[in-house]
Design a protein around this motif. Structure first.
Motif, PDB file in Angstrom:
ATOM      1  N   VAL A 139       0.846  -1.193   0.000  1.00 25.31           N
ATOM      2  CA  VAL A 139       0.000   0.000   0.000  1.00 25.31           C
ATOM      3  C   VAL A 139       0.882   1.244   0.000  1.00 25.31           C
ATOM      4  CG1 VAL A 139      -1.716   1.338   1.273  1.00 25.31           C
ATOM      5  CG2 VAL A 139      -1.889  -1.156   1.206  1.00 25.31           C
ATOM      6  N   ILE A 140       0.572   2.185  -0.897  1.00 22.84           N
ATOM      7  CA  ILE A 140       1.272   3.468  -0.956  1.00 22.84           C
ATOM      8  C   ILE A 140       0.247   4.571  -0.762  1.00 22.84           C
ATOM      9  CG2 ILE A 140       2.499   5.080  -2.472  1.00 22.84           C
ATOM     10  CD1 ILE A 140       3.916   2.768  -3.724  1.00 22.84           C
ATOM     11  N   GLU A 141       0.596   5.556   0.055  1.00 20.91           N
ATOM     12  CA  GLU A 141      -0.282   6.700   0.278  1.00 20.91           C
ATOM     13  C   GLU A 141       0.475   7.993   0.036  1.00 20.91           C
ATOM     14  OE1 GLU A 141      -2.881   6.611   3.732  1.00 20.91           O
ATOM     15  OE2 GLU A 141      -2.312   4.525   4.097  1.00 20.91           O
ATOM     16  N   PHE A 142      -0.153   8.919  -0.654  1.00 20.51           N
ATOM     17  CA  PHE A 142       0.404  10.260  -0.864  1.00 20.51           C
ATOM     18  C   PHE A 142      -0.753  11.214  -1.126  1.00 20.51           C
ATOM     19  CE2 PHE A 142       0.222   8.078  -4.915  1.00 20.51           C
ATOM     20  CZ  PHE A 142      -0.313   9.019  -5.789  1.00 20.51           C
ATOM     21  N   GLY A 143      -0.650  12.420  -0.551  1.00 22.95           N
ATOM     22  CA  GLY A 143      -1.752  13.359  -0.693  1.00 22.95           C
ATOM     23  C   GLY A 143      -3.050  12.728  -0.227  1.00 22.95           C
ATOM     24  N   LYS A 144      -4.068  12.759  -1.092  1.00 20.71           N
ATOM     25  CA  LYS A 144      -5.361  12.148  -0.773  1.00 20.71           C
ATOM     26  C   LYS A 144      -5.494  10.747  -1.381  1.00 20.71           C
ATOM     27  CE  LYS A 144      -7.714  16.641  -0.631  1.00 20.71           C
ATOM     28  NZ  LYS A 144      -8.768  17.490  -1.258  1.00 20.71           N
ATOM     29  N   ARG A 196      -9.330   7.872  -3.517  1.00 19.95           N
ATOM     30  CA  ARG A 196      -9.040   9.289  -3.314  1.00 19.95           C
ATOM     31  C   ARG A 196      -9.932   9.793  -2.189  1.00 19.95           C
ATOM     32  NH1 ARG A 196      -7.237  13.985  -6.380  1.00 19.95           N
ATOM     33  NH2 ARG A 196      -8.231  15.817  -5.496  1.00 19.95           N
ATOM     34  N   ALA A 197      -9.309  10.252  -1.107  1.00 21.18           N
ATOM     35  CA  ALA A 197     -10.038  10.727   0.077  1.00 21.18           C
ATOM     36  C   ALA A 197     -11.025   9.677   0.575  1.00 21.18           C
ATOM     37  CB  ALA A 197     -10.752  12.045  -0.244  1.00 21.18           C
ATOM     38  N   GLY A 198     -10.631   8.395   0.492  1.00 20.87           N
ATOM     39  CA  GLY A 198     -11.451   7.315   1.012  1.00 20.87           C
ATOM     40  C   GLY A 198     -12.481   6.758   0.054  1.00 20.87           C
ATOM     41  N   ALA A 199     -12.657   7.409  -1.104  1.00 22.79           N
ATOM     42  CA  ALA A 199     -13.644   6.943  -2.084  1.00 22.79           C
ATOM     43  C   ALA A 199     -12.942   6.260  -3.250  1.00 22.79           C
ATOM     44  CB  ALA A 199     -14.481   8.121  -2.587  1.00 22.79           C
ATOM     45  N   PRO A 200     -13.552   5.240  -3.846  1.00 23.47           N
ATOM     46  CA  PRO A 200     -12.925   4.554  -4.983  1.00 23.47           C
ATOM     47  C   PRO A 200     -12.638   5.532  -6.119  1.00 23.47           C
ATOM     48  CG  PRO A 200     -14.809   3.306  -4.171  1.00 23.47           C
ATOM     49  CD  PRO A 200     -14.845   4.629  -3.474  1.00 23.47           C
ATOM     50  N   LEU A 201     -11.478   5.397  -6.727  1.00 15.73           N
ATOM     51  CA  LEU A 201     -11.082   6.237  -7.851  1.00 15.73           C
ATOM     52  C   LEU A 201     -10.935   5.345  -9.072  1.00 15.73           C
ATOM     53  CD1 LEU A 201     -10.114   9.024  -8.920  1.00 15.73           C
ATOM     54  CD2 LEU A 201      -7.788   8.328  -8.288  1.00 15.73           C
ATOM     55  N   HIS A 202     -11.711   5.626 -10.100  1.00 11.47           N
ATOM     56  CA  HIS A 202     -11.655   4.800 -11.306  1.00 11.47           C
ATOM     57  C   HIS A 202     -10.482   5.211 -12.186  1.00 11.47           C
ATOM     58  CE1 HIS A 202     -12.756   2.479 -14.802  1.00 11.47           C
ATOM     59  NE2 HIS A 202     -12.695   3.588 -15.539  1.00 11.47           N
ATOM     60  N   LYS A 261      -6.990  13.278 -12.028  1.00 14.60           N
ATOM     61  CA  LYS A 261      -7.595  12.347 -11.076  1.00 14.60           C
ATOM     62  C   LYS A 261      -6.888  12.300  -9.724  1.00 14.60           C
ATOM     63  CE  LYS A 261      -9.640   9.335 -14.583  1.00 14.60           C
ATOM     64  NZ  LYS A 261      -9.813   7.960 -15.098  1.00 14.60           N
ATOM     65  N   ILE A 262      -5.567  12.565  -9.695  1.00 12.56           N
ATOM     66  CA  ILE A 262      -4.856  12.384  -8.419  1.00 12.56           C
ATOM     67  C   ILE A 262      -4.318  13.675  -7.807  1.00 12.56           C
ATOM     68  CG2 ILE A 262      -4.167  10.074  -9.172  1.00 12.56           C
ATOM     69  CD1 ILE A 262      -1.274  11.142  -9.270  1.00 12.56           C
ATOM     70  N   GLU A 263      -4.172  14.725  -8.609  1.00 10.67           N
ATOM     71  CA  GLU A 263      -3.619  15.978  -8.076  1.00 10.67           C
ATOM     72  C   GLU A 263      -4.734  16.877  -7.550  1.00 10.67           C
ATOM     73  OE1 GLU A 263      -0.517  16.712  -7.694  1.00 10.67           O
ATOM     74  OE2 GLU A 263       0.642  15.560  -9.155  1.00 10.67           O
ATOM     75  N   ASP A 264      -4.469  17.610  -6.459  1.00 11.53           N
ATOM     76  CA  ASP A 264      -5.429  18.591  -5.960  1.00 11.53           C
ATOM     77  C   ASP A 264      -5.623  19.706  -6.972  1.00 11.53           C
ATOM     78  OD1 ASP A 264      -5.781  17.170  -3.637  1.00 11.53           O
ATOM     79  OD2 ASP A 264      -4.328  18.346  -2.487  1.00 11.53           O
ATOM     80  N   ASP A 265      -4.524  20.149  -7.592  1.00  7.50           N
ATOM     81  CA  ASP A 265      -4.571  21.179  -8.623  1.00  7.50           C
ATOM     82  C   ASP A 265      -3.725  20.696  -9.800  1.00  7.50           C
ATOM     83  OD1 ASP A 265      -4.485  23.360 -10.271  1.00  7.50           O
ATOM     84  OD2 ASP A 265      -3.731  24.779  -8.766  1.00  7.50           O
ATOM     85  N   PRO A 266      -4.348  20.123 -10.820  1.00  5.38           N
ATOM     86  CA  PRO A 266      -3.588  19.564 -11.948  1.00  5.38           C
ATOM     87  C   PRO A 266      -2.688  20.571 -12.654  1.00  5.38           C
ATOM     88  CG  PRO A 266      -5.884  18.840 -12.006  1.00  5.38           C
ATOM     89  CD  PRO A 266      -5.796  19.905 -10.956  1.00  5.38           C
ATOM     90  N   SER A 267      -3.019  21.865 -12.557  1.00  6.74           N
ATOM     91  CA  SER A 267      -2.191  22.881 -13.209  1.00  6.74           C
ATOM     92  C   SER A 267      -0.913  23.169 -12.428  1.00  6.74           C
ATOM     93  CB  SER A 267      -2.982  24.181 -13.390  1.00  6.74           C
ATOM     94  OG  SER A 267      -3.305  24.751 -12.124  1.00  6.74           O
TER      95      SER A 267
END
Length: 230
Positions: free
Chosen positions: A133-138, A150-156, A207-213
């Motif tokens: 298991v790896i965790e980073f950010g959310k 992501r933040a506990g919810a499934p991310l497709h 999908k994984i970054e808080d701010d993709p920009s």
């Protein structure tokens, strides 16, 4: 239990630079051995069994790229290139040959040591004993279940996005060229399809970054590729 002292081989033909690098590494707690040529670098590496190599490309008996290619046939230790060559093509060639990072001369002690620490962290992640298991950010990735949250919810993620994220995270702190990403995620037949990487990186960042920009985890190495940081 005390941590083992990292062993580093410095391959550099300029004595002043070699001494500077050695003193910097020793100040950070490393044991350092020196070499001033391709041949001596290979001998020292085979003898000392180091944890890392710091390598200049312009050596008196050949190009450092030759050393990297030879080394990669029998060792996977991290290699940080130090070079005055600033062209993107030179960086890409060194990274594609098997280098893990590329630092342009002149450079400061702080940046050198930060790059060294990053590679040594990666070196200590022993395959098979690391967590699944790896965790980073959310984001939380469970590789054993192939589940991303992501933040506990499934991310497709699509299959390609998942393979891309898995390859990035398994090579954290390393610069990965477009060619390396294409060969390892899409396969050798797609080694020249660099547009695939740009498109999928954009999707993955959304999908994984808080701010993709302004990404914090998937960083662009201009003209070369990408680097994943936790």
């Amino acid at each position: 239990m005390t941590e083992p002292i990292p062993v580093v081989i410095v391959v550099e033909d300029e004595a002043k630079i070699r001494r500077f690098v050695r003193m910097s590494l020793e100040s950070a707690g490393c044991q350092v051995f020196e070499a001033d040529s391709v041949q001596r670098g290979l001998i020292e590496t085979g003898t000392r069994k180091p944890d890392m190599m710091v390598l200049d490309l312009g050596l008196p008996d050949g190009d450092g790229l030759e050393l990297i290619r030879d080394l990669r046939t029998w060792s996977d230790i991290p290699v940080i290139v130090l070079s005055a060559r600033t062209a993107e093509a030179d960086k890409v060639e060194a990274l594609d040959a098997g280098a893990d990072d590329y630092l342009i001369k002149p450079f400061g002690t702080a940046e050198l040591l930060a790059r060294v620490r990053a590679q040594l962290r990666r070196r200590t992640r022993v395959p098979g004993s690391s967590k699944s298991v790896i965790e980073f950010g959310k984001i939380r990735i469970d590789f054993s279940r192939r589940v991303v949250e992501r933040a506990g919810a499934p991310l497709h993620l699509t299959p390609v996005e998942y393979r891309l994220l898995a390859y990035l995270t398994s090579n954290a702190d390393c610069v990965l060229t477009h060619r390396q990403l294409l060969k390892n995620v899409w396969g050798p037949a797609h080694a020249e399809d660099s547009h695939y990487v740009r498109v999928y990186m954009a999707h993955l960042r959304k999908k994984i970054e808080d701010d993709p920009s302004q990404p914090k985890h998937i960083l662009t190495e201009a003209g070369v590729g990408y680097r994943f940081v936790v």
